[in-house]
Design a protein around this motif. Structure first.
Motif, PDB file in Angstrom:
ATOM      1  N   MET A   1       3.264 -32.922  65.358  1.00 20.62           N
ATOM      2  CA  MET A   1       2.736 -31.597  65.697  1.00 20.62           C
ATOM      3  C   MET A   1       1.293 -31.737  66.174  1.00 20.62           C
ATOM      4  O   MET A   1       0.505 -32.465  65.577  1.00 20.62           O
ATOM      5  N   MET A   2       0.967 -31.033  67.264  1.00 22.28           N
ATOM      6  CA  MET A   2      -0.389 -31.082  67.797  1.00 22.28           C
ATOM      7  C   MET A   2      -1.390 -30.621  66.741  1.00 22.28           C
ATOM      8  O   MET A   2      -1.196 -29.608  66.087  1.00 22.28           O
ATOM      9  N   GLY A   3      -2.457 -31.418  66.562  1.00 19.28           N
ATOM     10  CA  GLY A   3      -3.482 -31.051  65.600  1.00 19.28           C
ATOM     11  C   GLY A   3      -3.252 -31.609  64.214  1.00 19.28           C
ATOM     12  O   GLY A   3      -4.071 -31.406  63.319  1.00 19.28           O
ATOM     13  N   THR A   4      -2.132 -32.327  64.009  1.00 21.31           N
ATOM     14  CA  THR A   4      -1.863 -32.927  62.714  1.00 21.31           C
ATOM     15  C   THR A   4      -2.828 -34.084  62.455  1.00 21.31           C
ATOM     16  O   THR A   4      -3.096 -34.883  63.344  1.00 21.31           O
ATOM     17  N   VAL A   5      -3.334 -34.164  61.226  1.00 28.74           N
ATOM     18  CA  VAL A   5      -4.206 -35.265  60.816  1.00 28.74           C
ATOM     19  C   VAL A   5      -3.433 -36.106  59.809  1.00 28.74           C
ATOM     20  O   VAL A   5      -2.897 -35.568  58.836  1.00 28.74           O
ATOM     21  N   GLU A   6      -3.358 -37.418  60.028  1.00 31.55           N
ATOM     22  CA  GLU A   6      -2.548 -38.285  59.178  1.00 31.55           C
ATOM     23  C   GLU A   6      -3.365 -39.444  58.631  1.00 31.55           C
ATOM     24  O   GLU A   6      -4.353 -39.867  59.239  1.00 31.55           O
ATOM     25  N   LEU A   7      -2.914 -39.940  57.490  1.00 35.30           N
ATOM     26  CA  LEU A   7      -3.546 -41.099  56.867  1.00 35.30           C
ATOM     27  C   LEU A   7      -2.471 -41.912  56.159  1.00 35.30           C
ATOM     28  O   LEU A   7      -1.685 -41.376  55.372  1.00 35.30           O
ATOM     29  N   ASP A   8      -2.425 -43.196  56.443  1.00 36.98           N
ATOM     30  CA  ASP A   8      -1.480 -44.111  55.797  1.00 36.98           C
ATOM     31  C   ASP A   8      -2.222 -44.852  54.681  1.00 36.98           C
ATOM     32  O   ASP A   8      -3.230 -45.518  54.944  1.00 36.98           O
ATOM     33  N   VAL A   9      -1.728 -44.715  53.437  1.00 36.80           N
ATOM     34  CA  VAL A   9      -2.388 -45.377  52.305  1.00 36.80           C
ATOM     35  C   VAL A   9      -1.557 -46.536  51.787  1.00 36.80           C
ATOM     36  O   VAL A   9      -1.756 -47.004  50.673  1.00 36.80           O
ATOM     37  N   GLY A  10      -0.619 -47.015  52.594  1.00 34.82           N
ATOM     38  CA  GLY A  10       0.208 -48.145  52.210  1.00 34.82           C
ATOM     39  C   GLY A  10       1.548 -47.715  51.663  1.00 34.82           C
ATOM     40  O   GLY A  10       2.588 -47.909  52.296  1.00 34.82           O
ATOM     41  N   TRP A  11       1.560 -47.095  50.491  1.00 31.71           N
ATOM     42  CA  TRP A  11       2.819 -46.682  49.872  1.00 31.71           C
ATOM     43  C   TRP A  11       3.179 -45.240  50.207  1.00 31.71           C
ATOM     44  O   TRP A  11       4.265 -44.770  49.852  1.00 31.71           O
ATOM     45  N   ALA A  12       2.276 -44.538  50.905  1.00 32.51           N
ATOM     46  CA  ALA A  12       2.529 -43.137  51.247  1.00 32.51           C
ATOM     47  C   ALA A  12       1.858 -42.784  52.567  1.00 32.51           C
ATOM     48  O   ALA A  12       0.829 -43.364  52.929  1.00 32.51           O
ATOM     49  N   ARG A  13       2.457 -41.833  53.270  1.00 33.18           N
ATOM     50  CA  ARG A  13       1.838 -41.271  54.469  1.00 33.18           C
ATOM     51  C   ARG A  13       1.454 -39.833  54.147  1.00 33.18           C
ATOM     52  O   ARG A  13       2.300 -39.035  53.732  1.00 33.18           O
ATOM     53  N   ILE A  14       0.187 -39.513  54.334  1.00 36.24           N
ATOM     54  CA  ILE A  14      -0.336 -38.188  54.011  1.00 36.24           C
ATOM     55  C   ILE A  14      -0.670 -37.483  55.320  1.00 36.24           C
ATOM     56  O   ILE A  14      -1.244 -38.085  56.232  1.00 36.24           O
ATOM     57  N   ALA A  15      -0.298 -36.230  55.428  1.00 37.06           N
ATOM     58  CA  ALA A  15      -0.550 -35.493  56.660  1.00 37.06           C
ATOM     59  C   ALA A  15      -1.029 -34.081  56.335  1.00 37.06           C
ATOM     60  O   ALA A  15      -0.589 -33.470  55.358  1.00 37.06           O
ATOM     61  N   LEU A  16      -1.936 -33.589  57.160  1.00 34.93           N
ATOM     62  CA  LEU A  16      -2.377 -32.197  57.107  1.00 34.93           C
ATOM     63  C   LEU A  16      -1.827 -31.518  58.345  1.00 34.93           C
ATOM     64  O   LEU A  16      -2.234 -31.810  59.467  1.00 34.93           O
ATOM     65  N   ALA A  75       6.479 -19.037  64.283  1.00 35.68           N
ATOM     66  CA  ALA A  75       5.680 -18.699  65.461  1.00 35.68           C
ATOM     67  C   ALA A  75       4.195 -18.893  65.219  1.00 35.68           C
ATOM     68  O   ALA A  75       3.411 -18.932  66.168  1.00 35.68           O
ATOM     69  N   HIS A  76       3.799 -19.015  63.957  1.00 36.63           N
ATOM     70  CA  HIS A  76       2.374 -19.155  63.634  1.00 36.63           C
ATOM     71  C   HIS A  76       2.088 -20.370  62.763  1.00 36.63           C
ATOM     72  O   HIS A  76       0.986 -20.922  62.819  1.00 36.63           O
ATOM     73  N   GLY A  77       3.045 -20.762  61.952  1.00 36.36           N
ATOM     74  CA  GLY A  77       2.816 -21.868  61.038  1.00 36.36           C
ATOM     75  C   GLY A  77       1.807 -21.515  59.968  1.00 36.36           C
ATOM     76  O   GLY A  77       1.428 -20.356  59.783  1.00 36.36           O
ATOM     77  N   GLY A  78       1.366 -22.521  59.251  1.00 43.34           N
ATOM     78  CA  GLY A  78       0.389 -22.335  58.192  1.00 43.34           C
ATOM     79  C   GLY A  78      -0.060 -23.694  57.703  1.00 43.34           C
ATOM     80  O   GLY A  78       0.714 -24.665  57.723  1.00 43.34           O
ATOM     81  N   GLU A  79      -1.308 -23.791  57.271  1.00 42.28           N
ATOM     82  CA  GLU A  79      -1.834 -25.092  56.851  1.00 42.28           C
ATOM     83  C   GLU A  79      -1.017 -25.636  55.677  1.00 42.28           C
ATOM     84  O   GLU A  79      -0.740 -24.922  54.711  1.00 42.28           O
ATOM     85  N   TYR A  80      -0.661 -26.920  55.792  1.00 44.68           N
ATOM     86  CA  TYR A  80       0.299 -27.495  54.854  1.00 44.68           C
ATOM     87  C   TYR A  80      -0.029 -28.970  54.664  1.00 44.68           C
ATOM     88  O   TYR A  80      -0.236 -29.700  55.635  1.00 44.68           O
ATOM     89  N   VAL A  81      -0.094 -29.416  53.407  1.00 43.84           N
ATOM     90  CA  VAL A  81      -0.319 -30.827  53.099  1.00 43.84           C
ATOM     91  C   VAL A  81       1.018 -31.469  52.756  1.00 43.84           C
ATOM     92  O   VAL A  81       1.771 -30.966  51.912  1.00 43.84           O
ATOM     93  N   LEU A  82       1.318 -32.567  53.427  1.00 45.51           N
ATOM     94  CA  LEU A  82       2.601 -33.247  53.258  1.00 45.51           C
ATOM     95  C   LEU A  82       2.355 -34.697  52.860  1.00 45.51           C
ATOM     96  O   LEU A  82       1.496 -35.368  53.428  1.00 45.51           O
ATOM     97  N   VAL A  83       3.119 -35.165  51.878  1.00 48.05           N
ATOM     98  CA  VAL A  83       3.047 -36.561  51.444  1.00 48.05           C
ATOM     99  C   VAL A  83       4.462 -37.130  51.465  1.00 48.05           C
ATOM    100  O   VAL A  83       5.367 -36.591  50.815  1.00 48.05           O
ATOM    101  N   ALA A  84       4.659 -38.203  52.240  1.00 49.71           N
ATOM    102  CA  ALA A  84       5.960 -38.856  52.343  1.00 49.71           C
ATOM    103  C   ALA A  84       5.870 -40.251  51.740  1.00 49.71           C
ATOM    104  O   ALA A  84       4.969 -41.024  52.073  1.00 49.71           O
ATOM    105  N   VAL A  85       6.804 -40.565  50.831  1.00 54.75           N
ATOM    106  CA  VAL A  85       6.796 -41.864  50.147  1.00 54.75           C
ATOM    107  C   VAL A  85       8.192 -42.469  50.191  1.00 54.75           C
ATOM    108  O   VAL A  85       9.199 -41.763  50.297  1.00 54.75           O
TER     109      VAL A  85
END
Length: 259
Positions: A1-16, A75-85
């Motif tokens: 998604m455009m504007g998504t900020v991601e960080l890989d910490v090794g065992w997890a991928r974190i995204a805003l 249609a608008h979305g909303g700020e959401y923190v996602l963690v995938a492991v």
């Protein structure tokens, strides 16, 4: 998604995930945890169910096992923190098709910490991993606990929906807690407890959060002077906006605008 900020910490991928229109359809190979930091409405379908309208509130904490098909569109979305492991890291989540817990104050606090770390000029990977691990542990505690019940304040959801709408419409104006309590038809102390139970934030914290979210959007999308942005979002002075922005995302308004 455009504007998504991601960080890989090794065992997890974190995204805003940003407050922006989206449409997603598919199943993840990872265990996924998500915390809503903003209200959003749209249509979704989980695990092959029929598509239906949804109204996700701040403070909702969702956990989904790998392979669960999810369609979601807004249609608008909303700020959401996602963690995938990976499933091996989170066997308790891997065994739960999809669970949703509302009003999760601890999850909101951890998600806001993760947001601050993700938006920092130099993200601290170790701290982000620690916060993600705490969120994973919180999910394990919820999944291992008793089945979720509506609770003493579950029937107040319709009342709080009116309050959320009133806050949204009045962000640029002074918002009095006693007036919001009256709108909900509750004594002030009951309203404070009930609203926090429903959203994971006190009314004051939610008002501040929404003002900051709106200010961040205006800083990204307009060239208005900082004083005008602060006024449009209900801050008494631009220095108040600056101090809160610095605390929440480690940037001054000018730094955030230049990103």
């Amino acid at each position: 998604m455009m504007g998504t900020v991601e960080l890989d910490v090794g065992w997890a991928r974190i995204a805003l995930l940003p407050s922006a229109p989206y449409s997603a359809d598919g199943a993840s190979s990872a265990c996924v945890m998500g915390v809503a930091l903003e209200r959003q409405q749209g249509v979704h379908a989980v695990a092959g169910e029929a598509r239906r309208d949804f109204d996700a509130w701040p403070g909702e904490f969702a956990l989904a096992a790998p392979g669960v098909p999810v369609f979601s569109e807004s249609a608008h979305g909303g700020e959401y923190v996602l963690v995938a492991v990976e499933p091996a890291v989170a066997p308790h989540v891997a065994g739960a098709p999809r669970r949703l817990f509302r009003g999760q104050r601890d999850a909101v606090a951890l998600a806001r910490n993760l947001r601050r770390l993700l938006l920092a000029q130099q993200p601290d990977v170790q701290q982000a991993a620690q916060q993600a691990a705490q969120l994973l542990a919180h999910g394990a505690m919820l999944l291992n606990g008793a089945p979720e019940r509506a609770g003493a304040y579950g029937h107040d959801r319709i009342k709080h929906a009116r309050v959320l709408d009133a806050i949204e419409a009045g962000l640029a104006t002074p918002l009095q807690l006693d007036a919001l309590a009256a709108l909900a038809g509750m004594p002030l102390l009951r309203f404070l407890r009930s609203f926090t139970h429903a959203t994971g934030m006190t009314p004051h914290a939610w008002i501040t959060e929404r003002r900051l979210q709106r200010a961040r959007h205006m800083l990204r999308s307009t060239n208005l002077p900082l004083a005008d942005v602060a006024a449009a979002c209900g801050f008494t002075h631009q220095s108040h906006l600056g101090a809160l922005l610095k605390r929440e995302i480690t940037h001054s308004p000018a730094q955030y605008r230049s990103r």
